[in-house]
Design a protein around this motif. Structure first.
Motif, PDB file in Angstrom:
ATOM      1  N   GLY A   1       0.789  -1.218   0.000  1.00  0.00           N
ATOM      2  CA  GLY A   1       0.000   0.000   0.000  1.00  0.00           C
ATOM      3  C   GLY A   1       0.826   1.275   0.000  1.00  0.00           C
ATOM      4  N   PHE A   2       2.120   1.146  -0.190  1.00  0.00           N
ATOM      5  CA  PHE A   2       3.030   2.293  -0.087  1.00  0.00           C
ATOM      6  C   PHE A   2       2.664   3.415  -1.055  1.00  0.00           C
ATOM      7  CE2 PHE A   2       7.003   4.618  -0.702  1.00  0.00           C
ATOM      8  CZ  PHE A   2       7.379   4.830   0.609  1.00  0.00           C
ATOM      9  N   ASP A   3       2.105   3.088  -2.197  1.00  0.00           N
ATOM     10  CA  ASP A   3       1.757   4.111  -3.191  1.00  0.00           C
ATOM     11  C   ASP A   3       0.661   5.053  -2.706  1.00  0.00           C
ATOM     12  OD1 ASP A   3       3.633   3.154  -4.975  1.00  0.00           O
ATOM     13  OD2 ASP A   3       2.211   1.782  -5.916  1.00  0.00           O
ATOM     14  N   ARG A   4      -0.073   4.680  -1.688  1.00  0.00           N
ATOM     15  CA  ARG A   4      -1.132   5.536  -1.151  1.00  0.00           C
ATOM     16  C   ARG A   4      -0.618   6.508  -0.083  1.00  0.00           C
ATOM     17  NH1 ARG A   4      -3.845   0.618  -2.006  1.00  0.00           N
ATOM     18  NH2 ARG A   4      -3.542  -0.135   0.107  1.00  0.00           N
ATOM     19  N   THR A   5       0.674   6.488   0.221  1.00  0.00           N
ATOM     20  CA  THR A   5       1.233   7.360   1.248  1.00  0.00           C
ATOM     21  C   THR A   5       1.810   8.627   0.620  1.00  0.00           C
ATOM     22  OG1 THR A   5       3.453   6.411   1.180  1.00  0.00           O
ATOM     23  CG2 THR A   5       1.852   5.338   2.635  1.00  0.00           C
ATOM     24  N   ASN A   6       2.241   9.541   1.481  1.00  0.00           N
ATOM     25  CA  ASN A   6       2.865  10.785   1.033  1.00  0.00           C
ATOM     26  C   ASN A   6       4.383  10.706   1.023  1.00  0.00           C
ATOM     27  OD1 ASN A   6       0.313  11.919   0.952  1.00  0.00           O
ATOM     28  ND2 ASN A   6       0.450  12.619   3.061  1.00  0.00           N
ATOM     29  N   PHE A   7       4.935   9.546   1.270  1.00  0.00           N
ATOM     30  CA  PHE A   7       6.380   9.388   1.358  1.00  0.00           C
ATOM     31  C   PHE A   7       7.029   9.376  -0.019  1.00  0.00           C
ATOM     32  CE2 PHE A   7       5.132   6.926   5.298  1.00  0.00           C
ATOM     33  CZ  PHE A   7       5.469   7.953   6.165  1.00  0.00           C
ATOM     34  N   ASP A   8       8.336   9.701  -0.032  1.00  0.00           N
ATOM     35  CA  ASP A   8       9.141   9.640  -1.248  1.00  0.00           C
ATOM     36  C   ASP A   8       9.100   8.211  -1.785  1.00  0.00           C
ATOM     37  OD1 ASP A   8      11.037  10.356  -3.216  1.00  0.00           O
ATOM     38  OD2 ASP A   8      12.653   9.596  -1.946  1.00  0.00           O
TER      39      ASP A   8
ATOM     40  N   ASN B   1       5.011   7.679  15.811  1.00  0.00           N
ATOM     41  CA  ASN B   1       5.110   9.000  15.202  1.00  0.00           C
ATOM     42  C   ASN B   1       3.795   9.277  14.469  1.00  0.00           C
ATOM     43  OD1 ASN B   1       5.617  10.750  12.808  1.00  0.00           O
ATOM     44  ND2 ASN B   1       7.659  10.876  13.746  1.00  0.00           N
ATOM     45  N   LYS B   2       3.113  10.390  14.827  1.00  0.00           N
ATOM     46  CA  LYS B   2       1.770  10.642  14.293  1.00  0.00           C
ATOM     47  C   LYS B   2       1.714  10.727  12.769  1.00  0.00           C
ATOM     48  CE  LYS B   2      -2.321  13.446  14.769  1.00  0.00           C
ATOM     49  NZ  LYS B   2      -2.965  14.580  15.395  1.00  0.00           N
ATOM     50  N   PRO B   3       2.598  11.513  12.092  1.00  0.00           N
ATOM     51  CA  PRO B   3       2.527  11.546  10.619  1.00  0.00           C
ATOM     52  C   PRO B   3       2.775  10.174   9.974  1.00  0.00           C
ATOM     53  CG  PRO B   3       3.841  13.376  11.425  1.00  0.00           C
ATOM     54  CD  PRO B   3       3.558  12.488  12.599  1.00  0.00           C
ATOM     55  N   TYR B   4       3.714   9.412  10.533  1.00  0.00           N
ATOM     56  CA  TYR B   4       3.967   8.078   9.994  1.00  0.00           C
ATOM     57  C   TYR B   4       2.737   7.188  10.198  1.00  0.00           C
ATOM     58  CZ  TYR B   4       5.880   3.493   9.133  1.00  0.00           C
ATOM     59  OH  TYR B   4       6.084   2.232   8.629  1.00  0.00           O
ATOM     60  N   ARG B   5       2.144   7.265  11.384  1.00  0.00           N
ATOM     61  CA  ARG B   5       0.965   6.449  11.685  1.00  0.00           C
ATOM     62  C   ARG B   5      -0.183   6.757  10.736  1.00  0.00           C
ATOM     63  NH1 ARG B   5       0.893   7.300  16.833  1.00  0.00           N
ATOM     64  NH2 ARG B   5      -0.482   9.109  16.767  1.00  0.00           N
ATOM     65  N   GLN B   6      -0.372   8.044  10.395  1.00  0.00           N
ATOM     66  CA  GLN B   6      -1.428   8.425   9.460  1.00  0.00           C
ATOM     67  C   GLN B   6      -1.161   7.831   8.077  1.00  0.00           C
ATOM     68  OE1 GLN B   6      -1.194  12.658   9.942  1.00  0.00           O
ATOM     69  NE2 GLN B   6      -2.791  12.695  11.521  1.00  0.00           N
ATOM     70  N   ASN B   7       0.087   7.893   7.623  1.00  0.00           N
ATOM     71  CA  ASN B   7       0.432   7.309   6.325  1.00  0.00           C
ATOM     72  C   ASN B   7       0.365   5.790   6.364  1.00  0.00           C
ATOM     73  OD1 ASN B   7       1.256   9.293   4.169  1.00  0.00           O
ATOM     74  ND2 ASN B   7       2.333  10.113   5.935  1.00  0.00           N
ATOM     75  N   PHE B   8       0.747   5.200   7.478  1.00  0.00           N
ATOM     76  CA  PHE B   8       0.666   3.747   7.629  1.00  0.00           C
ATOM     77  C   PHE B   8      -0.789   3.294   7.508  1.00  0.00           C
ATOM     78  CE2 PHE B   8       0.623  -0.199  10.159  1.00  0.00           C
ATOM     79  CZ  PHE B   8       1.679  -0.871   9.570  1.00  0.00           C
ATOM     80  N   THR B   9      -1.689   4.054   8.123  1.00  0.00           N
ATOM     81  CA  THR B   9      -3.118   3.741   8.039  1.00  0.00           C
ATOM     82  C   THR B   9      -3.615   3.846   6.602  1.00  0.00           C
ATOM     83  OG1 THR B   9      -3.430   4.547  10.285  1.00  0.00           O
ATOM     84  CG2 THR B   9      -5.394   4.335   8.935  1.00  0.00           C
ATOM     85  N   LYS B  10      -3.151   4.862   5.870  1.00  0.00           N
ATOM     86  CA  LYS B  10      -3.513   5.000   4.453  1.00  0.00           C
ATOM     87  C   LYS B  10      -3.044   3.790   3.662  1.00  0.00           C
ATOM     88  CE  LYS B  10      -2.979  10.000   4.062  1.00  0.00           C
ATOM     89  NZ  LYS B  10      -2.180  11.023   3.399  1.00  0.00           N
ATOM     90  N   ALA B  11      -1.839   3.344   3.948  1.00  0.00           N
ATOM     91  CA  ALA B  11      -1.262   2.210   3.226  1.00  0.00           C
ATOM     92  C   ALA B  11      -2.019   0.917   3.492  1.00  0.00           C
ATOM     93  CB  ALA B  11       0.198   2.039   3.590  1.00  0.00           C
ATOM     94  N   LEU B  12      -2.564   0.767   4.698  1.00  0.00           N
ATOM     95  CA  LEU B  12      -3.253  -0.470   5.030  1.00  0.00           C
ATOM     96  C   LEU B  12      -4.676  -0.547   4.505  1.00  0.00           C
ATOM     97  CD1 LEU B  12      -2.118  -1.099   8.709  1.00  0.00           C
ATOM     98  CD2 LEU B  12      -1.082  -1.899   6.608  1.00  0.00           C
TER      99      LEU B  12
END
Length: 65
Positions: free
Chosen positions: A23-30, A49-60
């Motif tokens: 699900g990495f493509d759904r995150t805001n990470f490089d 880490n809150k921003p990471y957790r938000q992106n992790f949730t998006k990925a899942l």
């Protein structure tokens, strides 16, 4: 009993890596491979880490295609 707990933790860790990687493509990470690998392997430590957790949730989340 400790072997069973260790196995369960290893399966949970591997499952987290698998779900985040897919699900990495759904995150805001490089989108670099190195960044994807680091963030996938370190998810248990970074989940606090809150921003990471938000992106992790998006990925899942399952894609709605």
């Amino acid at each position: 009993m400790s072997t069973l707990i260790s196995l369960a933790l290893l399966i949970a860790y591997g499952g987290g890596i698998w779900k985040f990687w897919n699900g990495f493509d759904r995150t805001n990470f490089d989108r670099s491979f190195a960044n994807r690998l680091k963030l996938s392997l370190l998810w248990p430590a970074l989940i606090f880490n809150k921003p990471y957790r938000q992106n992790f949730t998006k990925a899942l989340k399952a894609s709605k295609r």
